[in-house]
Design a protein around this motif. Structure first.
Motif, PDB file in Angstrom:
ATOM      1  N   VAL A 195      -2.198   6.328   2.774  1.00 54.46           N
ATOM      2  CA  VAL A 195      -1.109   6.583   1.825  1.00 54.46           C
ATOM      3  C   VAL A 195      -1.307   7.989   1.255  1.00 54.46           C
ATOM      4  O   VAL A 195      -2.307   8.263   0.601  1.00 54.46           O
TER       5      VAL A 195
ATOM      6  N   THR B 122       3.140  11.078  -1.743  1.00 53.52           N
ATOM      7  CA  THR B 122       4.049   9.939  -1.563  1.00 53.52           C
ATOM      8  C   THR B 122       3.764   8.882  -2.624  1.00 53.52           C
ATOM      9  O   THR B 122       4.679   8.323  -3.243  1.00 53.52           O
ATOM     10  N   PHE B 123       2.492   8.631  -2.824  1.00 52.66           N
ATOM     11  CA  PHE B 123       2.049   7.652  -3.806  1.00 52.66           C
ATOM     12  C   PHE B 123       2.572   8.016  -5.192  1.00 52.66           C
ATOM     13  O   PHE B 123       3.188   7.198  -5.884  1.00 52.66           O
TER      14      PHE B 123
ATOM     15  N   THR C  74       6.398   7.791  -5.481  1.00 48.63           N
ATOM     16  CA  THR C  74       6.799   6.387  -5.531  1.00 48.63           C
ATOM     17  C   THR C  74       6.535   5.810  -6.923  1.00 48.63           C
ATOM     18  O   THR C  74       7.362   5.092  -7.482  1.00 48.63           O
ATOM     19  N   ALA C  75       5.372   6.152  -7.481  1.00 50.43           N
ATOM     20  CA  ALA C  75       5.001   5.625  -8.796  1.00 50.43           C
ATOM     21  C   ALA C  75       5.930   6.157  -9.891  1.00 50.43           C
ATOM     22  O   ALA C  75       6.444   5.388 -10.710  1.00 50.43           O
TER      23      ALA C  75
END
Ligand SMILES: Nc1ncnc2c1ncn2[C@@H]1O[C@H](COP(=O)(O)OP(=O)(O)O)[C@@H](O)[C@H]1O
Ligand SMILES: [Mg+2]
Lengths: 429, 251
Positions: free
Chosen positions: B95, B99-100, B103-104
């Motif tokens: 991951v 991106t993480f 997304t969060a």
């Protein structure tokens, strides 16, 4: 050697209804020989060692079990944004009307049914020939049955770099269809072709793809097997690789009660590269079998097998993978990994990884794991505000990444990831 | 802001009581520090507040701005404004860090009914914040915490905090394993976020960090309870004399 009675019975039961299709000289010989192979091997029986984890009955019995047609409106149309030459097959029959003009691909494309009646054809040297090579040391009788009986398919000869990918689209419209397709592909020296395949094809589907990659040639293959839940499929790829050639094949499978994908690759020229990868996702009544056999028979070749499966609600994944390094195939670099992510306690992953090495200067490694999602990681993502569903999806995509990375073309890889995301969002716990 | 009342926690799997009646109130805009010997329950408190599995609250309550925290899923607590900088940040192979984080950020915005941040806007903001924490583009691209040094992991925690802009920040031994320069970076990152609406609960062993992040209140935790609270001078006392004096004094 005489077949055991039970194999003789299922084989004759199946063949009694078969009459070989009318063919011209080149194909007639191939079909006769293939039928003789089926008779001598016998069709797969559930006691066969090579079918230990997958019951072949429904692939072998004379009539195909029905399979409900998947609502085409619900299909997510893989590869839609990719400029490609589309060739449609409906329940295993080529649909010229729906298809693009094949000449646009910049390679020679013919329909098997159109040239079956001729006396000579370049495909004579390959049709059933690569399949026969792949019958040693393990029998693959359903592939021989296909060589004997398949009436449709494409014959592609690439002499240079193809202008566009060739895309085979398989539609399933008849709930009782029992289809066979046989494709033959010849990549001439230095030529380069990408083949895309997608769609469920039929209630029962038996497909053979023979690929001969000449010296310096490159063949890229990406397929997305259809989303039909009830379909059954057995597919074989037989590939032979010349010097400095490249063969890369990736398969995405979601759904399907029974899928057996066999890939048989022979590295016959020095410095060749073969990568075979797959991502399979199943929820519930799903049985997916990857059976791969890679033979190194030349110097300094590289092979990779990367297979990942995501299983839930009693889904079953199978991996049988072998690397055979023949005497003299020095400097072989072989790698094999098979892994399953089990999203619950009901699902199973059955594996048989094998290495057989007769050369002394080689590097070969293999590994296999199966496990649940990493709870620590999941909590970490959730603690940042990502809800459990999407957090699980992120972890699942991460698990699949090594297989997806085997797709060289970034646009095609992104398209496959979109399919995966769609499936994951539809199948949350 | 954060109110913890008589919190008792045991392990779900074992009959082991870890928190034995924690009382703590952190007012908006303040910095509280918790010090205490190893094993006294500091990390457990931070995990229970952020919603980790494996713990059972047997008594007591914890609220954030009046809302019952213990009833919420971890992601709901995050969206409500709670953030934990982990003592041991978790590695997530495959991951991407960026991106993480995107997304969060967007998941929290969505949960609060706010518009999502566009990719372009997100990039602009994260680049600026990463720069002040000396986090390079490569670290943003790599999988979350994988192959990060101890210091990089801690800076990455602070970057996440800066991007998520929580109102209640819990830092669990963010200073351990950091050299002096890295600790200054982390402290600057924290100080940049200080404002009257945001509170901090800083768990640490060392006075060092508290030189840079000035606390309003210091608590000493031992054997699952807050045993003493005071001003910043309490941290100095620990630094000079260890915990022995304080513990014998309250025993
Ligand atoms: N999941 C767990 N399993 C077993 N013991 C635990 C677990 N979590 C915490 N503990 C125990 O609880 C006590 C408090 O631990 P912790 O909260 O990590 O303390 P601190 O952070 O103050 O060092 C320790 O004795 C520790 O071993
Ligand atoms: Mg701790």
């Amino acid at each position: 050697m005489a077949l055991p009675q039970q194999k003789l019975d299922i084989t004759e039961d199946r063949l009694v209804r078969v009459s070989l299709p009318e063919s011209g000289a080149w194909l007639r010989e191939a079909r006769d020989a293939a039928l003789a192979r089926v008779r001598s091997m016998g069709l797969p029986h559930r006691r066969d060692e090579y079918w230990k984890y997958t019951r072949p009955d429904s692939l072998v019995e004379p009539a195909a079990p029905d399979a409900a047609v998947f609502d085409p409106a619900a299909d997510d149309r893989p590869f839609d944004d990719i400029d490609r030459v589309k060739l449609y097959f409906v329940d295993g029959v080529f649909d010229a009307e729906a298809s693009d003009d094949p000449t646009l691909a910049g390679v020679e494309i013919e329909r098997l049914a159109d040239v079956a009646g001729t006396d000579i054809h370049w495909a004579k040297d390959l049709y059933g020939v690569l399949e026969t090579r792949g019958q040693t040391p393990v029998d693959r009788p359903l592939a021989a049955l296909n060589s004997a009986m398949a009436t449709d398919g494409v014959l592609i000869r690439a002499t240079g770099k193809a202008a566009k990918p060739v895309s085979l689209l398989y539609l399933h419209k008849n709930p009782t269809s029992d289809a066979m397709l046989h494709h033959v592909i010849r990549i001439e020296e230095g030529a380069d072709l990408t083949l895309l395949e997608n769609g469920p094809a039929a209630a029962r589907f038996n497909k053979v793809l023979e690929v001969d990659v000449a010296d310096g040639g490159a063949f890229h293959h990406v397929r997305a097997q259809g989303r039909d839940h009830e379909r059954r499929a057995v597919t074989h790829i037989f590939a032979r690789l010349g010097t400095e050639s490249i063969f890369k094949s990736f398969t995405l499978t979601v759904n399907g009660v029974l899928t057996r994908n066999e890939v048989v690759v022979e590295l016959t020229g020095d410095d060749a590269v073969a990568h075979v990868a797959g991502a399979a996702l199943g929820d519930g009544d799903f049985h997916h079998d990857d059976t791969v056999f890679v033979t190194h028979d030349a110097l300094n070749c590289e092979s990779r097998q990367v297979f990942k499966k995501v299983l839930r609600n009693g889904a079953v994944g199978v991996f049988q993978g072998k690397i055979l390094v023949k005497k003299g195939a020095q400097k072989t670099d072989g790698y094999q990994i098979s892994q399953a992510l089990l999203l619950d306690g009901d699902s199973q992953f059955l594996v048989k990884p094998e290495l057989e090495i007769y050369a002394d200067d080689v590097v070969c490694s293999h590994g296999s794991t199966s496990g649940a999602i990493d709870e620590e990681g999941l909590y970490y993502l959730r603690s940042r505000g990502i809800p459990e569903g999407p957090a699980t999806d992120l972890m699942t995509l991460a698990f699949l990444a090594e297989a997806i990375d085997e797709i060289e073309d970034a646009t095609i890889a992104a398209d496959i990831v979109t399919r995966l995301e769609g499936w994951l969002s539809r199948h949350r716990g | 802001m954060l109110e913890i009342k008589n919190l008792h926690v045991k392990l779900e799997e074992e009959d082991k009581q870890i928190l034995k009646g924690v009382d703590l109130a952190v007012e908006a805009g303040t910095v509280h520090a918790i010090m205490g010997p190893n094993g006294s329950g500091k990390s457990t408190l931070s995990y229970v507040l952020s919603g980790k599995d494996g713990y059972e609250v047997t008594e007591g309550a914890a609220t954030l701005d009046g809302a019952d925290l213990l009833d919420l899923d971890p992601e709901e607590r995050a969206a409500a404004g709670l953030f934990l900088a982990f003592q041991y940040p978790v590695e997530i192979p495959g991951v991407g860090n960026m991106t993480f984080l995107r997304t969060a950020v967007n998941a929290q915005r969505k949960a609060r009914g706010e518009d999502e941040m566009s990719a372009a806007e997100f990039l602009k903001v994260i680049r600026a914040k990463a720069k002040t924490l000396k986090i390079d583009a490569d670290m943003l691209k790599r999988p979350v915490n994988v192959g990060f040094s101890g210091g990089e992991k801690k800076r990455n925690e602070i970057l996440q905090m800066a991007m998520l802009e929580p109102k209640m920040c819990i830092l669990d031994e963010t200073d351990s394993g950091l050299d002096v320069d890295a600790m200054k970076l982390v402290a600057e990152g924290v100080n940049a976020l200080r404002n009257e609406g945001r509170s901090f609960l800083v768990i640490t062993h060392y006075q060092r960090l508290l030189d840079h992040i000035q606390p309003d209140v210091v608590h000493i935790m031992a054997d699952g309870r807050i045993v003493k609270s005071g001003g910043p001078e309490l941290a100095l006392e620990v630094e000079n004399n260890g915990y022995a004096d304080i513990l014998s004094e309250v025993a």
